[in-house]
Design a protein around this motif. Structure first.
Motif, PDB file in Angstrom:
ATOM      1  N   ILE A 496       0.858  -1.180   0.000  1.00  0.00           N
ATOM      2  CA  ILE A 496       0.000   0.000   0.000  1.00  0.00           C
ATOM      3  C   ILE A 496       0.905   1.245   0.000  1.00  0.00           C
ATOM      4  O   ILE A 496       1.512   1.568   1.026  1.00  0.00           O
ATOM      5  CB  ILE A 496      -0.923   0.049   1.242  1.00  0.00           C
ATOM      6  CG1 ILE A 496      -1.579  -1.326   1.486  1.00  0.00           C
ATOM      7  CG2 ILE A 496      -1.955   1.154   1.075  1.00  0.00           C
ATOM      8  CD1 ILE A 496      -2.472  -1.799   0.376  1.00  0.00           C
ATOM      9  N   LEU A 500      -2.088   5.885  -1.037  1.00  0.00           N
ATOM     10  CA  LEU A 500      -3.330   5.111  -0.885  1.00  0.00           C
ATOM     11  C   LEU A 500      -3.646   4.743   0.558  1.00  0.00           C
ATOM     12  O   LEU A 500      -4.718   4.181   0.828  1.00  0.00           O
ATOM     13  CB  LEU A 500      -3.248   3.830  -1.728  1.00  0.00           C
ATOM     14  CG  LEU A 500      -3.256   4.009  -3.244  1.00  0.00           C
ATOM     15  CD1 LEU A 500      -3.139   2.656  -3.944  1.00  0.00           C
ATOM     16  CD2 LEU A 500      -4.523   4.718  -3.704  1.00  0.00           C
ATOM     17  N   LYS A 503      -7.236   5.201   2.453  1.00  0.00           N
ATOM     18  CA  LYS A 503      -8.244   5.513   1.431  1.00  0.00           C
ATOM     19  C   LYS A 503      -8.966   4.257   0.924  1.00  0.00           C
ATOM     20  O   LYS A 503      -9.456   4.212  -0.190  1.00  0.00           O
ATOM     21  CB  LYS A 503      -7.597   6.244   0.257  1.00  0.00           C
ATOM     22  CG  LYS A 503      -6.969   7.571   0.645  1.00  0.00           C
ATOM     23  CD  LYS A 503      -6.345   8.273  -0.550  1.00  0.00           C
ATOM     24  CE  LYS A 503      -5.731   9.618  -0.144  1.00  0.00           C
ATOM     25  NZ  LYS A 503      -5.098  10.290  -1.308  1.00  0.00           N
ATOM     26  N   GLU A 504      -9.024   3.239   1.774  1.00  0.00           N
ATOM     27  CA  GLU A 504      -9.616   1.963   1.368  1.00  0.00           C
ATOM     28  C   GLU A 504     -11.071   2.095   0.913  1.00  0.00           C
ATOM     29  O   GLU A 504     -11.548   1.261   0.136  1.00  0.00           O
ATOM     30  CB  GLU A 504      -9.530   0.952   2.527  1.00  0.00           C
ATOM     31  CG  GLU A 504      -8.123   0.473   2.834  1.00  0.00           C
ATOM     32  CD  GLU A 504      -7.331   1.467   3.690  1.00  0.00           C
ATOM     33  OE1 GLU A 504      -6.163   1.187   3.991  1.00  0.00           O
ATOM     34  OE2 GLU A 504      -7.897   2.527   4.076  1.00  0.00           O
ATOM     35  N   ASN A 505     -11.771   3.100   1.399  1.00  0.00           N
ATOM     36  CA  ASN A 505     -13.186   3.255   1.052  1.00  0.00           C
ATOM     37  C   ASN A 505     -13.413   4.153  -0.165  1.00  0.00           C
ATOM     38  O   ASN A 505     -14.559   4.399  -0.551  1.00  0.00           O
ATOM     39  CB  ASN A 505     -13.955   3.816   2.252  1.00  0.00           C
ATOM     40  CG  ASN A 505     -13.946   2.848   3.423  1.00  0.00           C
ATOM     41  OD1 ASN A 505     -14.018   1.639   3.223  1.00  0.00           O
ATOM     42  ND2 ASN A 505     -13.835   3.385   4.640  1.00  0.00           N
ATOM     43  N   SER A 506     -12.340   4.626  -0.767  1.00  0.00           N
ATOM     44  CA  SER A 506     -12.470   5.478  -1.952  1.00  0.00           C
ATOM     45  C   SER A 506     -12.968   4.664  -3.139  1.00  0.00           C
ATOM     46  O   SER A 506     -12.656   3.466  -3.266  1.00  0.00           O
ATOM     47  CB  SER A 506     -11.132   6.124  -2.302  1.00  0.00           C
ATOM     48  OG  SER A 506     -10.658   6.907  -1.231  1.00  0.00           O
ATOM     49  N   TYR A 509     -10.164   3.156  -5.245  1.00  0.00           N
ATOM     50  CA  TYR A 509      -9.072   2.533  -4.479  1.00  0.00           C
ATOM     51  C   TYR A 509      -8.575   1.240  -5.128  1.00  0.00           C
ATOM     52  O   TYR A 509      -7.374   1.052  -5.332  1.00  0.00           O
ATOM     53  CB  TYR A 509      -9.523   2.253  -3.037  1.00  0.00           C
ATOM     54  CG  TYR A 509      -8.465   1.562  -2.196  1.00  0.00           C
ATOM     55  CD1 TYR A 509      -7.432   2.298  -1.632  1.00  0.00           C
ATOM     56  CD2 TYR A 509      -8.506   0.186  -1.971  1.00  0.00           C
ATOM     57  CE1 TYR A 509      -6.460   1.673  -0.862  1.00  0.00           C
ATOM     58  CE2 TYR A 509      -7.548  -0.442  -1.200  1.00  0.00           C
ATOM     59  CZ  TYR A 509      -6.514   0.304  -0.649  1.00  0.00           C
ATOM     60  OH  TYR A 509      -5.550  -0.314   0.098  1.00  0.00           O
ATOM     61  N   GLN A 510      -9.487   0.335  -5.464  1.00  0.00           N
ATOM     62  CA  GLN A 510      -9.094  -0.957  -6.021  1.00  0.00           C
ATOM     63  C   GLN A 510      -8.393  -0.801  -7.374  1.00  0.00           C
ATOM     64  O   GLN A 510      -7.399  -1.467  -7.658  1.00  0.00           O
ATOM     65  CB  GLN A 510     -10.325  -1.863  -6.170  1.00  0.00           C
ATOM     66  CG  GLN A 510     -10.915  -2.326  -4.859  1.00  0.00           C
ATOM     67  CD  GLN A 510      -9.969  -3.196  -4.040  1.00  0.00           C
ATOM     68  OE1 GLN A 510      -9.251  -4.029  -4.589  1.00  0.00           O
ATOM     69  NE2 GLN A 510      -9.952  -3.000  -2.732  1.00  0.00           N
ATOM     70  N   SER A 512      -6.712   1.824  -8.386  1.00  0.00           N
ATOM     71  CA  SER A 512      -5.385   2.401  -8.137  1.00  0.00           C
ATOM     72  C   SER A 512      -4.433   1.357  -7.556  1.00  0.00           C
ATOM     73  O   SER A 512      -3.267   1.286  -7.945  1.00  0.00           O
ATOM     74  CB  SER A 512      -5.502   3.598  -7.180  1.00  0.00           C
ATOM     75  OG  SER A 512      -6.309   4.612  -7.727  1.00  0.00           O
ATOM     76  N   LEU A 513      -4.961   0.548  -6.642  1.00  0.00           N
ATOM     77  CA  LEU A 513      -4.124  -0.488  -6.018  1.00  0.00           C
ATOM     78  C   LEU A 513      -3.652  -1.512  -7.051  1.00  0.00           C
ATOM     79  O   LEU A 513      -2.519  -2.009  -6.981  1.00  0.00           O
ATOM     80  CB  LEU A 513      -4.908  -1.178  -4.903  1.00  0.00           C
ATOM     81  CG  LEU A 513      -4.147  -2.244  -4.097  1.00  0.00           C
ATOM     82  CD1 LEU A 513      -2.921  -1.639  -3.412  1.00  0.00           C
ATOM     83  CD2 LEU A 513      -5.078  -2.888  -3.068  1.00  0.00           C
TER      84      LEU A 513
END
Length: 572
Positions: A496, A500, A503-506, A509-510, A512-513
Motif C-alpha cells: 500500500i 493510498l 483511502k480503502e473506502n475510496s 481505491y481498487q 489504483s491499487l
C-alpha cells in the motif's frame, strides 16, 4: 627485443602464413578474422589463441601446424569432389574440448559465482530489440571463431535471469544445489535415453529405486511410477491412466467407445487439468470447477454438488484432482474428505502435489497432506522445493496391476524385443508416451545421497521458518497487507503506497491499487535487485506472491525484500 626473440617471432609468423596459404589452396572458402589476421579454420584459431605469447616454446606451434597441414593434405586425397573427410576423425574435436573447458570456466564465474552473490544483479534487463542486437542471433553459412563463441557464452550468461540468485523469488523453483547440478551435467554428458536397460542400465535401476523411495514417503509399499517432463505432463499421465482404468476400451476404440466424462478440480487447481482434458479429447467443458474457501482449499460440499450436477447432465464422474500446494496461495485441499467422496462415487483420486509434495519430508508439516496415501496417483516435482533442478517431476501410482504399461504400451519390436538376454521387465520405456526420454533421476539421487533424507527435511523446515519470519515482519509494517495467512511458503500481499493509505473506502481505491504491483515489478526488473511475481485472482486486484524456497536465504534477505519493496514504491 633480443635478436633471437625477433628471429623466433618472425619464424612463427612465417609458419602461420604458410599454414594459411596451404589451407586456402585446398579450402578457399574458409576465412575467419581473428586478432587482426585471417586464419583458415577453427583449429588454426584455437592454435593461435592457445599459443598466446610469442615467447612460448615454438614446438607447440610447429606440432599444431604440422597436424593441420597433414589433415589438409590427406583430406584433398580422400574426397576431391567435396569437403567431407571420410578417413579422418573430426578435425575440430580438440578445439571443441578446449572450448568446453573455457566455456565451463565462464559458467562457473558468471553464473555460479556471480549469480549466487546477493551483491550482483538477478538480471540485467534489456528490451527485446536491444537484446536481439546484443546477442546477434542470426545463424550464418560459416562458423565463428573460438573467441567469438566464448563471447556468445558470456553474453548468454550475462543477459539471462539468474534463478540461482538468493533474491530470485519469482517462481516455485529457485537456488542451486551443487550435487544435483553435478547430476545434471553428468546426465547431459552421457546423453542417453531412459527407455531400455541396454542403453541406460545405471539409470533404469536408479529410477526404480528413487520412485520406490518416493512412494514409501507417500505411504505406499508397492506401486508404480515414472519421471515425466514436468508437472503438467505428470498430471496428464495420471488423467490418461485414470481414463484407461475407467474405460479400457478407449485405447483401441477411441472416444467413440466412451460416454461423456467428467473431471473435477478446484478453482485454484493448476491449469494443466484443462490442458490435459483438451489434449485427451475429453473437453474443457467437462472440467467442473469446484469452489474454494478463503484460504484457497477445495470445499468438499461443493465437490459433491458438482458431481450431482455432472450426473444430471449424463456425464460420468471418473477423475477428481485434489491439490497439495496451490500455485498462488499455497493452499492444501482436504484430502481425506475428498477421498471419501471419491470412493463413494467410484472415481479415481489424483493429488497434484507438484508444489507441496515435499512436505512429506517434514515430520512437522506433513500433516498438510494427511490422506495422500488414499489417492490413486500423485504428481510431485522435486525440482521445486527440493532444488533438484529443472526438470524433475514424477507421477506415482498406487496401482500394482501394471496399468501404466497397459495404458501406454505400443510394443515396438525394434526397442522392446522379448527375447533379450536380460530381464525385459527392466525395459520400462513402454510405460511412457514418449520414445526418447531424458534421464531425470540422477540429479535427485545424487543430491539425496549427498545430504540424506535428514538434509532434505532441514531444507523444507528452513523454508517454512523463513516464510513465517517474513509474515511476522510484514505485519509490523503499515504499508503491507496480507491477502491471507497461508499454511505454506507462499506469502501473498499488497503493498500500500503512501498515496493510498487510509483511502480503502475510496471509489477508485481498487483500481489504483491494481496498478501498484506492475509498476514496482518493472522498477525492480530494471534495477536488477530481485524478482517476485504478481497476479490478480478470484476478485482480488494485483497482489505480490513471494515464494521462499532457496536454502541460501537468511533473515537478512527477508528484511532486504521488505525494504526494497518499500523503496521501489515510496513515490507511488
Amino acid at each position: 627485443m633480443q635478436p633471437r626473440a625477433l628471429y623466433q617471432l618472425g619464424l612463427q609468423k612465417a609458419l602461420f602464413l604458410k599454414l594459411k596459404i596451404d589451407f586456402l589452396s585446398t579450402h578457399p572458402y574458409h576465412s575467419n578474422p581473428i586478432i587482426g589476421c585471417h586464419l583458415t579454420n577453427r583449429a588454426c584459431a584455437s592454435t593461435y589463441m592457445k599459443a598466446g605469447s610469442c615467447n612460448e616454446p615454438l614446438r607447440f606451434h610447429v606440432l599444431r601446424t604440422e597436424r593441420t597441414q597433414n589433415v589438409t593434405m590427406s583430406s584433398s586425397k580422400e574426397y576431391m569432389n567435396g569437403h567431407v573427410h571420410l578417413e579422418e576423425s573430426d578435425m575440430y574435436e580438440s578445439d571443441g574440448k578446449l572450448f568446453l573447458t573455457e566455456a565451463f570456466n565462464v559458467i562457473m564465474e558468471e553464473i555460479l559465482h556471480k549469480g549466487t552473490d546477493s551483491e550482483e544483479k538477478v538480471c540485467e534487463w534489456k528490451d527485446p530489440d536491444q537484446l536481439r542486437a546484443l546477442l546477434d542471433l542470426d545463424l550464418r553459412e560459416h562458423g565463428e571463431s573460438h573467441k567469438q563463441l566464448l563471447q556468445r557464452v558470456r553474453d548468454v550468461a550475462r543477459y539471462s535471469v539468474k534463478t540461482c540468485h538468493p533474491r530470485f523469488f519469482n517462481q516455485l523453483f529457485a537456488g542451486v544445489d551443487y550435487h544435483a547440478l553435478t547430476g545434471r551435467l553428468l546426465t547431459e554428458t552421457l546423453n542417453t535415453s531412459q527407455y531400455t536397460y541396454e542403453v541406460a542400465p545405471v539409470f533404469v535401476l536408479m529410477e526404480e529405486e528413487v520412485l520406490c523411495k518416493l512412494r514409501s514417503l507417500v505411504g505406499w509399499s508397492e506401486g508404480d511410477g515414472i519421471f515425466c517432463p514436468g508437472g503438467s505432463m505428470s498430471n496428464m499421465y495420471a488423467m490418461n491412466v485414470a481414463r484407461y482404468w475407467a474405460f479400457p476400451q478407449v485405447k483401441t476404440q477411441g472416444l467413440w467407445a466412451t460416454p461423456r466424462m467428467a473431471i473435477f478440480t478446484s478453482q485454484q487447481g493448476h491449469y494443466s487439468m484443462k490442458k490435459a482434458a483438451a489434449f485427451l479429447g475429453i473437453g474443457t467443458d467437462n472440467v467442473f470447477i469446484v469452489q474454494v474457501d478463503e484460504s484457497g482449499s477445495m470445499r468438499p460440499e461443493d465437490l459433491e454438488a458438482k458431481i450431482v450436477q455432472a450426473k444430471s447432465q449424463d456425464a460420468v464422474p471418473f477423475f477428481v484432482n485434489a491439490t497439495a500446494g496451490t500455485t498462488v496461495q499455497g493452499a492444501f485441499d482436504p484430502l481425506n474428505r475428498i477421498a471419501d467422496i471419491s470412493e463413494r462415487n467410484g472415481m479415481w483420486m489424483h493429488v497434484d502435489a507438484a508444489w507441496g509434495g515435499s512436505v512429506l519430508f517434514s515430520k512437522k508439516h506433513k500433516h498438510l497432506v494427511a490422506g495422500i496415501e488414499r489417492a490413486n496417483s500423485v504428481t510431485w516435482n522435486p525440482h521445486k522445493m527440493l532444488l533438484a533442478g529443472l526438470q524433475c517431476s514424477v507421477v506415482l501410482f498406487r496401482d500394482t496391476t501394471n496399468l501404466l504399461m497397459h495404458c501406454h504400451s505400443a510394443k515396438a519390436t525394434y526397442l522392446f524385443q522379448q527375447d533379450k538376454f536380460y530381464d525385459t521387465s527392466l525395459d520400462t520405456g513402454d510405460k511412457s508416451i514418449q520414445c526418447g526420454r531424458k534421464v531425470d533421476c540422477l540429479k535427485l539421487w545424487l543430491m539425496w545421497k549427498a545430504i540424506g533424507t535428514h538434509g532434505l527435511s532441514e531444507r523444507v523446515e528452513k523454508a517454512f521458518a523463513l516464510a513465517r519470519y517474513l509474515v511476522e515482519e510484514m505485519e509490523k509494517r503499515d504499508n503491507f497487507k496480507l491477502v491471507c495467512k497461508g499454511p505454506f511458503v507462499n506469502v501473498c500481499f499488497w503493498f500500500i503506497p503512501p498515496s493510498l493509505r487510509g483511502k480503502e473506502n475510496s471509489a477508485d481505491y481498487q483500481e489504483s491499487l491494481s496498478k501498484v504491483a506492475p509498476v514496482i515489478k518493472e522498477r525492480m526488473m530494471k534495477r536488477g535487485t530481485m524478482m517476485v511475481g504478481y497476479q490478480p485472482m478470484d476478485g482480488h486486484v494485483n497482489f505480490f506472491r513471494m515464494v521462499v524456497v532457496s536454502p541460501q536465504l537468511t533473515t537478512k534477505d527477508m528484511d532486504f525484500f521488505l525494504d526494497e519493496i518499500e523503496d521501489l514504491g515510496k513515490d507511488l
